[in-house]
Design a protein around this motif. Structure first.
Motif, PDB file in Angstrom:
ATOM      1  N   VAL A  66       0.815  -1.218   0.098  1.00 21.47           N
ATOM      2  CA  VAL A  66       0.084   0.121   0.101  1.00 21.47           C
ATOM      3  C   VAL A  66       0.788   1.218   0.195  1.00 21.47           C
ATOM      4  O   VAL A  66       2.103   1.219   0.645  1.00 21.47           O
ATOM      5  CB  VAL A  66      -0.990   0.131   1.303  1.00 21.47           C
ATOM      6  CG1 VAL A  66      -1.702   1.330   1.113  1.00 21.47           C
ATOM      7  CG2 VAL A  66      -1.927  -1.143   1.271  1.00 21.47           C
ATOM      8  N   VAL A  67       0.827   2.115  -0.841  1.00 21.98           N
ATOM      9  CA  VAL A  67       1.446   3.337  -1.105  1.00 21.98           C
ATOM     10  C   VAL A  67       0.727   4.685  -0.691  1.00 21.98           C
ATOM     11  O   VAL A  67      -0.250   4.719  -1.379  1.00 21.98           O
ATOM     12  CB  VAL A  67       2.187   3.461  -2.450  1.00 21.98           C
ATOM     13  CG1 VAL A  67       3.117   4.639  -2.683  1.00 21.98           C
ATOM     14  CG2 VAL A  67       3.096   1.964  -2.638  1.00 21.98           C
ATOM     15  N   VAL A  68       1.252   5.360   0.094  1.00 25.49           N
ATOM     16  CA  VAL A  68       0.665   6.677   0.419  1.00 25.49           C
ATOM     17  C   VAL A  68       1.591   7.824   0.077  1.00 25.49           C
ATOM     18  O   VAL A  68       2.621   7.924   0.603  1.00 25.49           O
ATOM     19  CB  VAL A  68       0.398   6.900   1.967  1.00 25.49           C
ATOM     20  CG1 VAL A  68      -0.523   8.154   2.190  1.00 25.49           C
ATOM     21  CG2 VAL A  68      -0.775   5.527   2.328  1.00 25.49           C
ATOM     22  N   GLN A  69       1.027   8.696  -0.763  1.00 31.92           N
ATOM     23  CA  GLN A  69       1.955   9.838  -1.331  1.00 31.92           C
ATOM     24  C   GLN A  69       1.227  11.192  -0.882  1.00 31.92           C
ATOM     25  O   GLN A  69       0.149  11.142  -0.807  1.00 31.92           O
ATOM     26  CB  GLN A  69       2.352   9.933  -2.611  1.00 31.92           C
ATOM     27  CG  GLN A  69       2.957   8.791  -3.308  1.00 31.92           C
ATOM     28  CD  GLN A  69       3.070   8.802  -4.785  1.00 31.92           C
ATOM     29  OE1 GLN A  69       2.083   9.144  -5.593  1.00 31.92           O
ATOM     30  NE2 GLN A  69       4.162   8.834  -5.201  1.00 31.92           N
ATOM     31  N   MET A  70       2.092  11.990  -0.168  1.00 31.83           N
ATOM     32  CA  MET A  70       1.441  13.112   0.306  1.00 31.83           C
ATOM     33  C   MET A  70       2.541  14.350   0.081  1.00 31.83           C
ATOM     34  O   MET A  70       3.614  14.267  -0.120  1.00 31.83           O
ATOM     35  CB  MET A  70       1.430  13.116   1.998  1.00 31.83           C
ATOM     36  CG  MET A  70       0.394  12.123   2.482  1.00 31.83           C
ATOM     37  SD  MET A  70       0.275  12.206   4.447  1.00 31.83           S
ATOM     38  CE  MET A  70      -1.098  11.105   4.451  1.00 31.83           C
ATOM     39  N   GLY A  85      -3.468   0.335  14.073  1.00 30.39           N
ATOM     40  CA  GLY A  85      -4.450  -0.486  13.524  1.00 30.39           C
ATOM     41  C   GLY A  85      -4.438  -0.250  11.987  1.00 30.39           C
ATOM     42  O   GLY A  85      -3.305  -0.608  11.429  1.00 30.39           O
ATOM     43  N   ASP A  86      -5.430   0.102  11.182  1.00 32.41           N
ATOM     44  CA  ASP A  86      -5.713   0.322   9.957  1.00 32.41           C
ATOM     45  C   ASP A  86      -5.576   1.708   9.598  1.00 32.41           C
ATOM     46  O   ASP A  86      -5.967   1.994   8.563  1.00 32.41           O
ATOM     47  CB  ASP A  86      -6.864  -0.374   9.409  1.00 32.41           C
ATOM     48  CG  ASP A  86      -8.334   0.494   9.742  1.00 32.41           C
ATOM     49  OD1 ASP A  86      -8.033   1.332  10.824  1.00 32.41           O
ATOM     50  OD2 ASP A  86      -9.288   0.059   9.334  1.00 32.41           O
ATOM     51  N   THR A  87      -4.791   2.603  10.281  1.00 30.24           N
ATOM     52  CA  THR A  87      -4.845   4.011  10.003  1.00 30.24           C
ATOM     53  C   THR A  87      -3.517   4.483  10.121  1.00 30.24           C
ATOM     54  O   THR A  87      -2.830   4.317  11.251  1.00 30.24           O
ATOM     55  CB  THR A  87      -5.754   4.667  11.095  1.00 30.24           C
ATOM     56  OG1 THR A  87      -7.056   4.387  11.094  1.00 30.24           O
ATOM     57  CG2 THR A  87      -5.738   6.379  10.662  1.00 30.24           C
ATOM     58  N   LEU A  88      -3.012   5.292   9.132  1.00 31.32           N
ATOM     59  CA  LEU A  88      -1.794   6.187   8.990  1.00 31.32           C
ATOM     60  C   LEU A  88      -2.163   7.295   9.213  1.00 31.32           C
ATOM     61  O   LEU A  88      -3.052   7.974   8.696  1.00 31.32           O
ATOM     62  CB  LEU A  88      -1.399   5.674   7.511  1.00 31.32           C
ATOM     63  CG  LEU A  88       0.062   6.761   7.237  1.00 31.32           C
ATOM     64  CD1 LEU A  88       0.963   6.074   7.911  1.00 31.32           C
ATOM     65  CD2 LEU A  88       0.069   6.744   5.593  1.00 31.32           C
ATOM     66  N   GLU A 131       7.551  -2.619   8.972  1.00 33.13           N
ATOM     67  CA  GLU A 131       8.369  -2.800   7.692  1.00 33.13           C
ATOM     68  C   GLU A 131       8.138  -1.717   6.791  1.00 33.13           C
ATOM     69  O   GLU A 131       8.707  -1.585   5.611  1.00 33.13           O
ATOM     70  CB  GLU A 131       8.166  -4.112   7.036  1.00 33.13           C
ATOM     71  CG  GLU A 131       8.700  -5.368   7.775  1.00 33.13           C
ATOM     72  CD  GLU A 131       8.571  -6.587   7.034  1.00 33.13           C
ATOM     73  OE1 GLU A 131       8.517  -6.759   5.919  1.00 33.13           O
ATOM     74  OE2 GLU A 131       8.181  -7.628   7.796  1.00 33.13           O
ATOM     75  N   ALA A 132       7.261  -0.606   7.125  1.00 32.11           N
ATOM     76  CA  ALA A 132       7.182   0.546   6.347  1.00 32.11           C
ATOM     77  C   ALA A 132       8.409   1.203   6.166  1.00 32.11           C
ATOM     78  O   ALA A 132       9.285   1.289   6.984  1.00 32.11           O
ATOM     79  CB  ALA A 132       5.973   1.228   7.215  1.00 32.11           C
ATOM     80  N   ARG A 133       8.328   1.764   5.002  1.00 31.88           N
ATOM     81  CA  ARG A 133       9.584   2.755   4.537  1.00 31.88           C
ATOM     82  C   ARG A 133       9.030   4.169   4.174  1.00 31.88           C
ATOM     83  O   ARG A 133       7.889   4.129   3.477  1.00 31.88           O
ATOM     84  CB  ARG A 133      10.169   2.197   3.253  1.00 31.88           C
ATOM     85  CG  ARG A 133      11.161   0.887   3.748  1.00 31.88           C
ATOM     86  CD  ARG A 133      11.764   0.423   2.362  1.00 31.88           C
ATOM     87  NE  ARG A 133      11.243   0.691   1.046  1.00 31.88           N
ATOM     88  CZ  ARG A 133      10.379  -0.188   0.403  1.00 31.88           C
ATOM     89  NH1 ARG A 133       9.813  -1.101   1.069  1.00 31.88           N
ATOM     90  NH2 ARG A 133      10.014   0.478  -0.792  1.00 31.88           N
ATOM     91  N   ALA A 134       9.610   5.225   4.471  1.00 27.53           N
ATOM     92  CA  ALA A 134       9.185   6.580   4.134  1.00 27.53           C
ATOM     93  C   ALA A 134      10.193   7.165   3.303  1.00 27.53           C
ATOM     94  O   ALA A 134      11.689   7.235   3.887  1.00 27.53           O
ATOM     95  CB  ALA A 134       8.845   7.184   5.364  1.00 27.53           C
ATOM     96  N   LEU A 185       6.145  13.303   0.224  1.00 31.52           N
ATOM     97  CA  LEU A 185       6.569  12.023   1.300  1.00 31.52           C
ATOM     98  C   LEU A 185       5.885  10.821   0.830  1.00 31.52           C
ATOM     99  O   LEU A 185       4.627  10.980   0.268  1.00 31.52           O
ATOM    100  CB  LEU A 185       5.850  12.403   2.649  1.00 31.52           C
ATOM    101  CG  LEU A 185       5.935  11.388   3.529  1.00 31.52           C
ATOM    102  CD1 LEU A 185       7.469  10.870   4.072  1.00 31.52           C
ATOM    103  CD2 LEU A 185       5.190  12.080   4.839  1.00 31.52           C
ATOM    104  N   THR A 186       6.569  10.191   0.398  1.00 33.49           N
ATOM    105  CA  THR A 186       6.127   8.641   0.007  1.00 33.49           C
ATOM    106  C   THR A 186       6.311   7.560   1.117  1.00 33.49           C
ATOM    107  O   THR A 186       7.480   7.339   1.420  1.00 33.49           O
ATOM    108  CB  THR A 186       6.888   8.224  -1.242  1.00 33.49           C
ATOM    109  OG1 THR A 186       6.458   9.109  -2.372  1.00 33.49           O
ATOM    110  CG2 THR A 186       6.207   6.782  -1.879  1.00 33.49           C
ATOM    111  N   ILE A 187       5.153   6.987   1.516  1.00 33.52           N
ATOM    112  CA  ILE A 187       5.283   5.890   2.594  1.00 33.52           C
ATOM    113  C   ILE A 187       4.774   4.630   1.914  1.00 33.52           C
ATOM    114  O   ILE A 187       3.608   4.397   1.183  1.00 33.52           O
ATOM    115  CB  ILE A 187       4.525   6.346   3.651  1.00 33.52           C
ATOM    116  CG1 ILE A 187       4.624   7.798   4.178  1.00 33.52           C
ATOM    117  CG2 ILE A 187       4.360   5.261   4.888  1.00 33.52           C
ATOM    118  CD1 ILE A 187       3.607   8.364   4.924  1.00 33.52           C
TER     119      ILE A 187
END
Length: 129
Positions: free
Chosen positions: A28-32, A48-51, A92-95, A102-104
């Motif tokens: 799952v990729v989140v870009q901000m 939980g399920d919230t970034l 194991e998340a990477r930012a 910002l890409t997570i």
């Protein structure tokens, strides 16, 4: 209405961040968009399920007097929470921070990855007799 007034006042001071959320087979990729923000002033957490991404930008303080004709750049606290579409392995998340973006990247848990199921096809016998 004390509580609603206080909450409205508080939320008007915290600005949100524009974001894109997408998933691939494995992540799952989140870009901000966080232009002008010092990467060290950004906090990223998963509960939980919230970034949640939050931080603060500060206006430069100078001794000279300025007469602004226009002032649109906002300073202060920012925050954005995103409900993730799949279960992830947050440890194991990477930012990555590059050019104000910002890409997570969050790896999906094994149970969240799509699985291919093979179908056995049996021919009907005795048709046409």
């Amino acid at each position: 209405d004390f509580f609603s007034d206080s909450i409205d006042e508080w939320t008007s001071r915290i600005r949100s961040i524009r974001s894109d959320v997408y998933e691939t087979h494995d992540t799952v990729v989140v870009q901000m968009a966080v232009p002008g923000v010092d990467p060290e002033a950004v906090n990223v957490s998963v509960t939980g399920d919230t970034l949640t991404v939050s931080g603060e930008t500060r206006e430069e303080q100078t001794d000279e007097q300025r007469d602004y004709y226009q002032k649109q750049i906002r300073y202060g606290q920012f925050a954005q929470s995103v409900v993730l579409p799949s279960t992830v392995r947050s440890e194991e998340a990477r930012a990555q921070f590059k050019n104000g973006m910002l890409t997570i990247t969050l790896p999906k848990s094994e149970e969240a990855k799509p699985k291919r199921i093979t179908i056995d096809i049996e021919e009907e016998r005795g048709r046409g007799k």
